[in-house]
Design a protein around this motif. Structure first.
Motif, PDB file in Angstrom:
ATOM      1  N   ARG A 231      40.511  54.416  45.413  1.00  0.00           N
ATOM      2  CA  ARG A 231      40.362  54.611  43.975  1.00  0.00           C
ATOM      3  C   ARG A 231      41.199  53.626  43.175  1.00  0.00           C
ATOM      4  O   ARG A 231      40.717  53.024  42.207  1.00  0.00           O
ATOM      5  CB  ARG A 231      40.756  56.041  43.601  1.00  0.00           C
ATOM      6  CG  ARG A 231      40.643  56.329  42.105  1.00  0.00           C
ATOM      7  CD  ARG A 231      41.031  57.754  41.791  1.00  0.00           C
ATOM      8  NE  ARG A 231      42.398  58.041  42.210  1.00  0.00           N
ATOM      9  CZ  ARG A 231      43.006  59.207  42.010  1.00  0.00           C
ATOM     10  NH1 ARG A 231      42.360  60.189  41.426  1.00  0.00           N
ATOM     11  NH2 ARG A 231      44.249  59.392  42.421  1.00  0.00           N
ATOM     12  N   LEU A 232      42.472  53.433  43.558  1.00  0.00           N
ATOM     13  CA  LEU A 232      43.359  52.558  42.802  1.00  0.00           C
ATOM     14  C   LEU A 232      42.855  51.118  42.817  1.00  0.00           C
ATOM     15  O   LEU A 232      42.841  50.438  41.780  1.00  0.00           O
ATOM     16  CB  LEU A 232      44.776  52.634  43.372  1.00  0.00           C
ATOM     17  CG  LEU A 232      45.830  51.751  42.686  1.00  0.00           C
ATOM     18  CD1 LEU A 232      45.968  52.138  41.220  1.00  0.00           C
ATOM     19  CD2 LEU A 232      47.174  51.866  43.405  1.00  0.00           C
ATOM     20  N   LEU A 233      42.420  50.649  43.974  1.00  0.00           N
ATOM     21  CA  LEU A 233      41.944  49.271  44.089  1.00  0.00           C
ATOM     22  C   LEU A 233      40.668  49.055  43.283  1.00  0.00           C
ATOM     23  O   LEU A 233      40.551  48.079  42.526  1.00  0.00           O
ATOM     24  CB  LEU A 233      41.705  48.929  45.557  1.00  0.00           C
ATOM     25  CG  LEU A 233      41.151  47.523  45.841  1.00  0.00           C
ATOM     26  CD1 LEU A 233      42.124  46.463  45.348  1.00  0.00           C
ATOM     27  CD2 LEU A 233      40.857  47.346  47.327  1.00  0.00           C
ATOM     28  N   VAL A 234      39.727  49.971  43.423  1.00  0.00           N
ATOM     29  CA  VAL A 234      38.449  49.823  42.716  1.00  0.00           C
ATOM     30  C   VAL A 234      38.649  49.865  41.211  1.00  0.00           C
ATOM     31  O   VAL A 234      38.114  49.033  40.462  1.00  0.00           O
ATOM     32  CB  VAL A 234      37.468  50.920  43.167  1.00  0.00           C
ATOM     33  CG1 VAL A 234      36.217  50.910  42.289  1.00  0.00           C
ATOM     34  CG2 VAL A 234      37.088  50.726  44.627  1.00  0.00           C
ATOM     35  N   ASN A 235      39.444  50.822  40.737  1.00  0.00           N
ATOM     36  CA  ASN A 235      39.663  50.942  39.297  1.00  0.00           C
ATOM     37  C   ASN A 235      40.441  49.757  38.739  1.00  0.00           C
ATOM     38  O   ASN A 235      40.205  49.321  37.609  1.00  0.00           O
ATOM     39  CB  ASN A 235      40.402  52.244  38.988  1.00  0.00           C
ATOM     40  CG  ASN A 235      39.568  53.476  39.309  1.00  0.00           C
ATOM     41  OD1 ASN A 235      38.349  53.376  39.453  1.00  0.00           O
ATOM     42  ND2 ASN A 235      40.208  54.621  39.426  1.00  0.00           N
ATOM     43  N   SER A 236      41.372  49.211  39.527  1.00  0.00           N
ATOM     44  CA  SER A 236      42.150  48.060  39.067  1.00  0.00           C
ATOM     45  C   SER A 236      41.276  46.814  38.954  1.00  0.00           C
ATOM     46  O   SER A 236      41.347  46.077  37.965  1.00  0.00           O
ATOM     47  CB  SER A 236      43.318  47.798  40.022  1.00  0.00           C
ATOM     48  OG  SER A 236      44.194  48.905  40.070  1.00  0.00           O
ATOM     49  N   VAL A 237      40.450  46.580  39.967  1.00  0.00           N
ATOM     50  CA  VAL A 237      39.571  45.405  39.938  1.00  0.00           C
ATOM     51  C   VAL A 237      38.557  45.523  38.807  1.00  0.00           C
ATOM     52  O   VAL A 237      38.271  44.549  38.097  1.00  0.00           O
ATOM     53  CB  VAL A 237      38.864  45.239  41.296  1.00  0.00           C
ATOM     54  CG1 VAL A 237      37.820  44.127  41.220  1.00  0.00           C
ATOM     55  CG2 VAL A 237      39.873  44.932  42.391  1.00  0.00           C
ATOM     56  N   THR A 238      38.025  46.716  38.604  1.00  0.00           N
ATOM     57  CA  THR A 238      37.065  46.915  37.518  1.00  0.00           C
ATOM     58  C   THR A 238      37.728  46.721  36.162  1.00  0.00           C
ATOM     59  O   THR A 238      37.138  46.136  35.244  1.00  0.00           O
ATOM     60  CB  THR A 238      36.450  48.318  37.602  1.00  0.00           C
ATOM     61  OG1 THR A 238      35.903  48.532  38.908  1.00  0.00           O
ATOM     62  CG2 THR A 238      35.349  48.478  36.570  1.00  0.00           C
ATOM     63  N   GLY A 239      38.964  47.201  36.021  1.00  0.00           N
ATOM     64  CA  GLY A 239      39.691  46.991  34.770  1.00  0.00           C
ATOM     65  C   GLY A 239      39.949  45.522  34.503  1.00  0.00           C
ATOM     66  O   GLY A 239      39.845  45.057  33.359  1.00  0.00           O
ATOM     67  N   LEU A 240      40.272  44.767  35.562  1.00  0.00           N
ATOM     68  CA  LEU A 240      40.470  43.325  35.409  1.00  0.00           C
ATOM     69  C   LEU A 240      39.169  42.642  34.996  1.00  0.00           C
ATOM     70  O   LEU A 240      39.174  41.722  34.160  1.00  0.00           O
ATOM     71  CB  LEU A 240      40.987  42.735  36.721  1.00  0.00           C
ATOM     72  CG  LEU A 240      41.238  41.221  36.739  1.00  0.00           C
ATOM     73  CD1 LEU A 240      42.284  40.836  35.700  1.00  0.00           C
ATOM     74  CD2 LEU A 240      41.672  40.766  38.131  1.00  0.00           C
ATOM     75  N   ALA A 241      38.063  43.091  35.557  1.00  0.00           N
ATOM     76  CA  ALA A 241      36.760  42.525  35.181  1.00  0.00           C
ATOM     77  C   ALA A 241      36.456  42.785  33.710  1.00  0.00           C
ATOM     78  O   ALA A 241      35.897  41.926  33.016  1.00  0.00           O
ATOM     79  CB  ALA A 241      35.662  43.117  36.062  1.00  0.00           C
ATOM     80  N   LYS A 242      36.843  43.953  33.218  1.00  0.00           N
ATOM     81  CA  LYS A 242      36.628  44.262  31.803  1.00  0.00           C
ATOM     82  C   LYS A 242      37.457  43.344  30.914  1.00  0.00           C
ATOM     83  O   LYS A 242      36.981  42.878  29.869  1.00  0.00           O
ATOM     84  CB  LYS A 242      36.977  45.722  31.528  1.00  0.00           C
ATOM     85  CG  LYS A 242      36.009  46.724  32.145  1.00  0.00           C
ATOM     86  CD  LYS A 242      36.414  48.152  31.816  1.00  0.00           C
ATOM     87  CE  LYS A 242      35.444  49.154  32.432  1.00  0.00           C
ATOM     88  NZ  LYS A 242      35.832  50.559  32.128  1.00  0.00           N
ATOM     89  N   LEU A 243      38.700  43.061  31.316  1.00  0.00           N
ATOM     90  CA  LEU A 243      39.547  42.165  30.526  1.00  0.00           C
ATOM     91  C   LEU A 243      38.971  40.755  30.486  1.00  0.00           C
ATOM     92  O   LEU A 243      38.947  40.107  29.429  1.00  0.00           O
ATOM     93  CB  LEU A 243      40.962  42.145  31.107  1.00  0.00           C
ATOM     94  CG  LEU A 243      41.791  43.423  30.950  1.00  0.00           C
ATOM     95  CD1 LEU A 243      43.138  43.271  31.643  1.00  0.00           C
ATOM     96  CD2 LEU A 243      41.990  43.758  29.475  1.00  0.00           C
ATOM     97  N   LEU A 244      38.504  40.270  31.629  1.00  0.00           N
ATOM     98  CA  LEU A 244      37.911  38.933  31.673  1.00  0.00           C
ATOM     99  C   LEU A 244      36.632  38.878  30.841  1.00  0.00           C
ATOM    100  O   LEU A 244      36.360  37.870  30.175  1.00  0.00           O
ATOM    101  CB  LEU A 244      37.620  38.543  33.123  1.00  0.00           C
ATOM    102  CG  LEU A 244      38.841  38.366  34.033  1.00  0.00           C
ATOM    103  CD1 LEU A 244      38.409  38.063  35.465  1.00  0.00           C
ATOM    104  CD2 LEU A 244      39.747  37.249  33.514  1.00  0.00           C
ATOM    105  N   THR A 245      35.875  39.955  30.876  1.00  0.00           N
ATOM    106  CA  THR A 245      34.643  39.993  30.088  1.00  0.00           C
ATOM    107  C   THR A 245      34.946  39.981  28.601  1.00  0.00           C
ATOM    108  O   THR A 245      34.264  39.302  27.820  1.00  0.00           O
ATOM    109  CB  THR A 245      33.826  41.244  30.447  1.00  0.00           C
ATOM    110  OG1 THR A 245      33.620  41.290  31.863  1.00  0.00           O
ATOM    111  CG2 THR A 245      32.480  41.226  29.749  1.00  0.00           C
TER     112      THR A 245
END
Length: 336
Positions: A231-245
Protein backbone atom coordinates in the motif's frame (compact mmCIF):
# COMPACT_ATOMS: atom_id res chain seq x y z
CA UNK A 1 -26.77 -5.39 -17.09
CA UNK A 2 -23.66 -4.63 -14.97
CA UNK A 3 -21.99 -2.31 -17.48
CA UNK A 4 -25.07 -0.38 -18.48
CA UNK A 5 -25.63 3.25 -17.59
CA UNK A 6 -28.74 3.45 -15.45
CA UNK A 7 -30.46 6.37 -13.83
CA UNK A 8 -30.15 6.37 -10.07
CA UNK A 9 -31.83 8.35 -7.34
CA UNK A 10 -31.38 12.10 -7.96
CA UNK A 11 -28.66 13.57 -5.79
CA UNK A 12 -29.28 16.36 -3.33
CA UNK A 13 -28.28 19.94 -4.12
CA UNK A 14 -25.68 20.13 -1.35
CA UNK A 15 -24.07 16.96 -2.66
CA UNK A 16 -23.97 18.32 -6.21
CA UNK A 17 -22.38 21.61 -5.19
CA UNK A 18 -19.38 19.91 -3.65
CA UNK A 19 -18.37 23.15 -1.91
CA UNK A 20 -18.70 24.09 1.74
CA UNK A 21 -18.61 27.36 3.62
CA UNK A 22 -15.08 26.53 4.71
CA UNK A 23 -14.04 26.12 1.07
CA UNK A 24 -15.63 29.46 0.21
CA UNK A 25 -13.81 31.25 3.04
CA UNK A 26 -10.51 29.66 2.07
CA UNK A 27 -11.01 30.64 -1.56
CA UNK A 28 -11.88 34.20 -0.55
CA UNK A 29 -8.68 34.54 1.47
CA UNK A 30 -6.45 33.05 -1.21
CA UNK A 31 -8.06 34.77 -4.19
CA UNK A 32 -5.69 37.78 -4.29
CA UNK A 33 -2.82 35.34 -4.84
CA UNK A 34 -4.82 33.52 -7.51
CA UNK A 35 -5.46 36.88 -9.15
CA UNK A 36 -1.72 37.63 -9.11
CA UNK A 37 -0.96 34.20 -10.54
CA UNK A 38 -3.43 34.81 -13.36
CA UNK A 39 -1.57 37.99 -14.29
CA UNK A 40 1.69 36.04 -14.21
CA UNK A 41 0.22 33.40 -16.51
CA UNK A 42 -0.74 35.94 -19.15
CA UNK A 43 2.74 37.47 -18.94
CA UNK A 44 2.37 40.64 -16.89
CA UNK A 45 5.31 41.38 -14.59
CA UNK A 46 4.91 44.96 -13.33
CA UNK A 47 8.03 44.89 -11.12
CA UNK A 48 11.29 44.68 -13.01
CA UNK A 49 13.46 41.76 -11.80
CA UNK A 50 16.52 42.30 -9.65
CA UNK A 51 19.96 40.83 -10.28
CA UNK A 52 20.85 38.07 -7.84
CA UNK A 53 23.47 35.39 -7.47
CA UNK A 54 22.11 31.85 -7.66
CA UNK A 55 24.72 29.12 -7.11
CA UNK A 56 27.37 31.44 -8.51
CA UNK A 57 25.38 32.44 -11.60
CA UNK A 58 23.81 35.84 -12.12
CA UNK A 59 20.07 35.67 -12.70
CA UNK A 60 17.02 37.93 -12.72
CA UNK A 61 14.84 37.41 -9.65
CA UNK A 62 11.16 38.22 -10.04
CA UNK A 63 9.05 39.39 -7.07
CA UNK A 64 7.22 36.74 -5.10
CA UNK A 65 3.45 36.53 -4.87
CA UNK A 66 3.30 38.65 -1.72
CA UNK A 67 5.18 41.49 -3.41
CA UNK A 68 2.92 41.14 -6.43
CA UNK A 69 -0.24 41.38 -4.30
CA UNK A 70 1.23 44.33 -2.41
CA UNK A 71 1.80 46.09 -5.73
CA UNK A 72 -1.81 45.43 -6.79
CA UNK A 73 -3.07 46.87 -3.51
CA UNK A 74 -0.94 49.99 -4.01
CA UNK A 75 -2.60 50.55 -7.39
CA UNK A 76 -6.24 49.56 -6.85
CA UNK A 77 -6.59 48.95 -3.14
CA UNK A 78 -7.79 45.71 -1.60
CA UNK A 79 -10.89 45.62 -3.79
CA UNK A 80 -8.64 45.54 -6.85
CA UNK A 81 -7.35 42.14 -5.74
CA UNK A 82 -10.85 40.72 -6.15
CA UNK A 83 -11.32 41.42 -9.83
CA UNK A 84 -13.27 38.53 -11.33
CA UNK A 85 -14.12 37.02 -7.95
CA UNK A 86 -17.83 36.57 -8.73
CA UNK A 87 -17.37 34.80 -12.09
CA UNK A 88 -14.64 32.55 -10.73
CA UNK A 89 -16.94 31.39 -7.92
CA UNK A 90 -19.72 30.82 -10.46
CA UNK A 91 -17.24 29.03 -12.71
CA UNK A 92 -16.21 26.57 -9.99
CA UNK A 93 -19.81 26.05 -8.90
CA UNK A 94 -21.03 25.42 -12.45
CA UNK A 95 -18.25 22.94 -13.21
CA UNK A 96 -18.80 21.08 -9.94
CA UNK A 97 -22.59 21.08 -10.24
CA UNK A 98 -22.57 19.66 -13.76
CA UNK A 99 -19.93 17.02 -13.02
CA UNK A 100 -21.50 15.90 -9.74
CA UNK A 101 -25.04 15.89 -11.14
CA UNK A 102 -24.11 13.73 -14.12
CA UNK A 103 -21.93 11.50 -11.95
CA UNK A 104 -24.58 11.08 -9.26
CA UNK A 105 -27.55 10.63 -11.60
CA UNK A 106 -26.14 8.61 -14.48
CA UNK A 107 -23.15 6.84 -12.94
CA UNK A 108 -22.59 3.46 -14.62
CA UNK A 109 -23.14 0.37 -12.46
CA UNK A 110 -20.15 -1.72 -13.46
CA UNK A 111 -19.12 -2.94 -10.00
CA UNK A 112 -22.01 -5.23 -9.11
CA UNK A 113 -20.13 -8.39 -10.13
CA UNK A 114 -16.60 -7.53 -9.00
CA UNK A 115 -14.70 -10.70 -7.98
CA UNK A 116 -13.96 -11.12 -4.26
CA UNK A 117 -10.69 -9.59 -3.08
CA UNK A 118 -10.56 -6.96 -5.81
CA UNK A 119 -12.57 -4.24 -4.08
CA UNK A 120 -9.76 -3.11 -1.80
CA UNK A 121 -9.02 0.02 -3.77
CA UNK A 122 -10.45 3.52 -3.68
CA UNK A 123 -11.01 4.08 -7.39
CA UNK A 124 -11.76 7.79 -7.09
CA UNK A 125 -8.57 8.67 -5.20
CA UNK A 126 -6.45 5.86 -6.74
CA UNK A 127 -5.24 4.60 -3.37
CA UNK A 128 -4.99 1.09 -2.00
CA UNK A 129 -6.99 0.78 1.21
CA UNK A 130 -5.05 -2.21 2.52
CA UNK A 131 -2.41 -4.71 1.48
CA UNK A 132 -3.85 -7.26 -0.88
CA UNK A 133 -2.37 -9.95 -3.07
CA UNK A 134 -5.12 -9.39 -5.61
CA UNK A 135 -4.52 -6.43 -7.94
CA UNK A 136 -7.41 -4.05 -8.64
CA UNK A 137 -9.74 -4.96 -11.45
CA UNK A 138 -8.44 -3.43 -14.68
CA UNK A 139 -11.90 -2.88 -16.12
CA UNK A 140 -13.00 -1.06 -12.97
CA UNK A 141 -10.10 1.38 -13.19
CA UNK A 142 -10.54 1.97 -16.92
CA UNK A 143 -14.28 2.52 -16.63
CA UNK A 144 -13.97 4.78 -13.59
CA UNK A 145 -11.21 6.83 -15.21
CA UNK A 146 -13.11 7.19 -18.46
CA UNK A 147 -16.28 8.22 -16.65
CA UNK A 148 -14.44 10.80 -14.55
CA UNK A 149 -12.84 12.23 -17.68
CA UNK A 150 -16.27 12.51 -19.29
CA UNK A 151 -17.93 14.25 -16.34
CA UNK A 152 -15.02 16.63 -15.72
CA UNK A 153 -14.83 17.50 -19.42
CA UNK A 154 -18.56 18.20 -19.49
CA UNK A 155 -18.31 20.48 -16.46
CA UNK A 156 -15.29 22.25 -17.95
CA UNK A 157 -17.05 22.93 -21.25
CA UNK A 158 -20.22 24.24 -19.62
CA UNK A 159 -18.35 26.56 -17.25
CA UNK A 160 -15.65 27.73 -19.67
CA UNK A 161 -17.37 31.03 -20.64
CA UNK A 162 -17.18 32.03 -16.97
CA UNK A 163 -13.48 31.15 -17.00
CA UNK A 164 -12.96 33.47 -19.99
CA UNK A 165 -14.81 36.25 -18.19
CA UNK A 166 -12.66 35.77 -15.09
CA UNK A 167 -9.40 35.96 -17.02
CA UNK A 168 -10.46 39.08 -18.90
CA UNK A 169 -11.70 40.83 -15.77
CA UNK A 170 -8.36 40.21 -14.10
CA UNK A 171 -6.41 41.17 -17.24
CA UNK A 172 -8.00 44.64 -17.19
CA UNK A 173 -5.60 45.49 -14.38
CA UNK A 174 -2.82 45.93 -16.94
CA UNK A 175 -4.35 48.50 -19.27
CA UNK A 176 -6.93 49.94 -16.86
CA UNK A 177 -9.81 49.04 -19.17
CA UNK A 178 -13.36 48.96 -17.88
CA UNK A 179 -15.27 46.89 -20.41
CA UNK A 180 -15.64 43.81 -18.22
CA UNK A 181 -17.40 44.94 -15.06
CA UNK A 182 -19.98 42.19 -14.48
CA UNK A 183 -20.87 38.78 -15.83
CA UNK A 184 -23.66 40.12 -18.06
CA UNK A 185 -21.66 43.06 -19.42
CA UNK A 186 -18.66 40.79 -20.00
CA UNK A 187 -20.77 38.29 -21.95
CA UNK A 188 -22.09 41.10 -24.12
CA UNK A 189 -18.61 42.56 -24.68
CA UNK A 190 -17.09 39.21 -25.63
CA UNK A 191 -19.95 38.38 -28.00
CA UNK A 192 -19.67 41.77 -29.69
CA UNK A 193 -15.88 41.58 -29.95
CA UNK A 194 -15.14 37.92 -30.67
CA UNK A 195 -18.50 36.34 -31.43
CA UNK A 196 -19.89 33.18 -29.87
CA UNK A 197 -16.65 31.23 -30.14
CA UNK A 198 -14.88 33.94 -28.18
CA UNK A 199 -16.54 32.47 -25.10
CA UNK A 200 -14.57 29.26 -25.66
CA UNK A 201 -11.08 30.59 -26.26
CA UNK A 202 -8.50 28.37 -24.59
CA UNK A 203 -10.95 25.50 -24.11
CA UNK A 204 -8.83 22.78 -25.74
CA UNK A 205 -5.72 23.19 -23.53
CA UNK A 206 -7.96 23.34 -20.46
CA UNK A 207 -9.67 20.08 -21.44
CA UNK A 208 -6.29 18.47 -22.03
CA UNK A 209 -5.04 19.74 -18.68
CA UNK A 210 -8.03 18.44 -16.72
CA UNK A 211 -8.05 15.06 -18.45
CA UNK A 212 -4.30 14.64 -18.11
CA UNK A 213 -4.61 15.09 -14.34
CA UNK A 214 -6.99 12.14 -14.30
CA UNK A 215 -5.57 9.86 -16.98
CA UNK A 216 -1.83 9.78 -16.24
CA UNK A 217 -2.05 9.01 -12.47
CA UNK A 218 -4.62 6.31 -13.27
CA UNK A 219 -2.27 4.76 -15.84
CA UNK A 220 0.62 4.81 -13.36
CA UNK A 221 -1.61 3.34 -10.65
CA UNK A 222 -2.75 0.57 -12.96
CA UNK A 223 0.81 -0.25 -14.02
CA UNK A 224 2.32 -0.20 -10.52
CA UNK A 225 -0.40 -2.40 -9.03
CA UNK A 226 0.37 -5.05 -11.65
CA UNK A 227 3.81 -5.48 -10.06
CA UNK A 228 3.60 -4.34 -6.42
CA UNK A 229 0.87 -4.76 -3.84
CA UNK A 230 2.36 -2.81 -0.96
CA UNK A 231 0.00 0.00 0.00
CA UNK A 232 2.71 2.52 0.96
CA UNK A 233 4.71 1.98 -2.22
CA UNK A 234 1.72 2.11 -4.56
CA UNK A 235 0.24 5.21 -2.93
CA UNK A 236 3.61 6.99 -2.89
CA UNK A 237 4.32 6.32 -6.56
CA UNK A 238 0.80 7.38 -7.53
CA UNK A 239 1.16 10.57 -5.49
CA UNK A 240 4.44 11.34 -7.25
CA UNK A 241 2.74 10.79 -10.61
CA UNK A 242 0.06 13.29 -9.62
CA UNK A 243 2.70 15.90 -8.74
CA UNK A 244 4.48 15.41 -12.07
CA UNK A 245 1.18 15.64 -13.90
CA UNK A 246 0.30 18.89 -12.13
CA UNK A 247 3.64 20.33 -13.20
CA UNK A 248 3.10 19.47 -16.84
CA UNK A 249 -0.60 20.39 -16.86
CA UNK A 250 0.26 23.85 -15.54
CA UNK A 251 1.86 24.64 -18.89
CA UNK A 252 -1.48 23.97 -20.57
CA UNK A 253 -3.15 26.29 -18.06
CA UNK A 254 -0.70 29.03 -19.04
CA UNK A 255 -1.50 28.43 -22.71
CA UNK A 256 -5.24 28.57 -22.01
CA UNK A 257 -4.95 31.88 -20.14
CA UNK A 258 -2.75 33.35 -22.88
CA UNK A 259 -5.14 32.30 -25.64
CA UNK A 260 -8.04 33.80 -23.71
CA UNK A 261 -6.67 37.34 -24.00
CA UNK A 262 -5.19 37.02 -27.50
CA UNK A 263 -6.71 39.28 -30.17
CA UNK A 264 -8.75 41.09 -27.54
CA UNK A 265 -8.99 44.86 -27.34
CA UNK A 266 -7.13 44.87 -24.03
CA UNK A 267 -3.55 46.06 -23.74
CA UNK A 268 -2.38 42.68 -22.44
CA UNK A 269 -3.52 41.07 -25.70
CA UNK A 270 -1.32 43.32 -27.82
CA UNK A 271 2.32 44.36 -28.13
CA UNK A 272 4.56 44.65 -26.19
CA UNK A 273 3.06 41.85 -24.07
CA UNK A 274 2.13 39.63 -27.01
CA UNK A 275 4.75 40.08 -29.69
CA UNK A 276 2.97 37.84 -32.21
CA UNK A 277 -0.40 36.40 -33.09
CA UNK A 278 -0.87 32.69 -32.54
CA UNK A 279 -2.58 30.50 -35.10
CA UNK A 280 -3.71 28.11 -32.38
CA UNK A 281 -3.00 26.86 -28.90
CA UNK A 282 -0.19 24.56 -30.09
CA UNK A 283 1.53 27.51 -31.77
CA UNK A 284 1.22 29.42 -28.50
CA UNK A 285 2.64 26.51 -26.51
CA UNK A 286 5.56 26.14 -28.91
CA UNK A 287 6.30 29.85 -28.67
CA UNK A 288 6.28 29.82 -24.87
CA UNK A 289 8.49 26.73 -24.79
CA UNK A 290 10.98 28.31 -27.18
CA UNK A 291 11.24 31.27 -24.80
CA UNK A 292 11.34 28.92 -21.78
CA UNK A 293 8.48 30.79 -20.09
CA UNK A 294 5.82 28.07 -20.30
CA UNK A 295 5.84 27.71 -16.49
CA UNK A 296 5.53 31.40 -15.65
CA UNK A 297 3.71 32.00 -12.40
CA UNK A 298 3.96 28.42 -11.14
CA UNK A 299 6.22 29.30 -8.21
CA UNK A 300 4.93 31.62 -5.52
CA UNK A 301 8.10 32.41 -3.57
CA UNK A 302 11.35 31.85 -5.47
CA UNK A 303 10.68 33.19 -8.93
CA UNK A 304 13.34 33.67 -11.57
CA UNK A 305 13.15 34.81 -15.15
CA UNK A 306 14.23 31.85 -17.29
CA UNK A 307 13.65 33.33 -20.73
CA UNK A 308 16.23 34.58 -23.23
CA UNK A 309 18.56 37.30 -21.96
CA UNK A 310 21.29 39.53 -23.29
CA UNK A 311 23.95 41.73 -21.71
CA UNK A 312 23.78 45.48 -22.26
CA UNK A 313 26.19 47.85 -20.53
CA UNK A 314 27.22 45.03 -18.22
CA UNK A 315 23.64 44.28 -17.12
CA UNK A 316 21.37 41.36 -17.92
CA UNK A 317 18.24 42.31 -19.85
CA UNK A 318 15.32 40.13 -20.99
CA UNK A 319 14.82 39.62 -24.71
CA UNK A 320 11.45 39.39 -26.52
CA UNK A 321 9.62 39.54 -23.18
CA UNK A 322 8.29 42.77 -21.71
CA UNK A 323 8.86 43.26 -17.99
CA UNK A 324 7.76 46.31 -16.05
CA UNK A 325 4.61 48.39 -15.55
CA UNK A 326 2.85 49.43 -18.74
CA UNK A 327 2.93 53.14 -17.99
CA UNK A 328 6.76 52.96 -17.93
CA UNK A 329 6.94 51.65 -21.47
CA UNK A 330 9.30 54.46 -22.52
CA UNK A 331 11.66 53.85 -19.62
CA UNK A 332 15.12 52.62 -20.70
CA UNK A 333 15.00 49.95 -17.99
CA UNK A 334 11.85 48.33 -19.31
CA UNK A 335 11.92 49.02 -23.02
CA UNK A 336 13.47 45.72 -24.14
Amino acid sequence: MPNQVRKSTPVQLDEMMGITLEDLVQHTISYPFECAQTLMKIGYEPIFPQREKFFGDTCLALPNSFSYVRYMISIDGVQGCYRGFAPTICHHLAATLVANYVNGTYQPKWDSHRPPGKSRVNLLSLRLNCNSKCPPNVLDILMTTGWRMFTVSLGTMVSHPLYVITIRMVAQFVGREGRYTSICSSLKAILNEDGFFGLFKGLVPRLLSENLKIMFPAAVFLAITRVFHNRLLVNSVTGLAKLLTERFAYQLDVVAATMTVQNSSMIIGQAPFLTRKFSGWMDCWEHLCNLNIQNRGRSSFFRYYNGPMTTMNGELRPVTVYLGPYYRLKSPMCSI
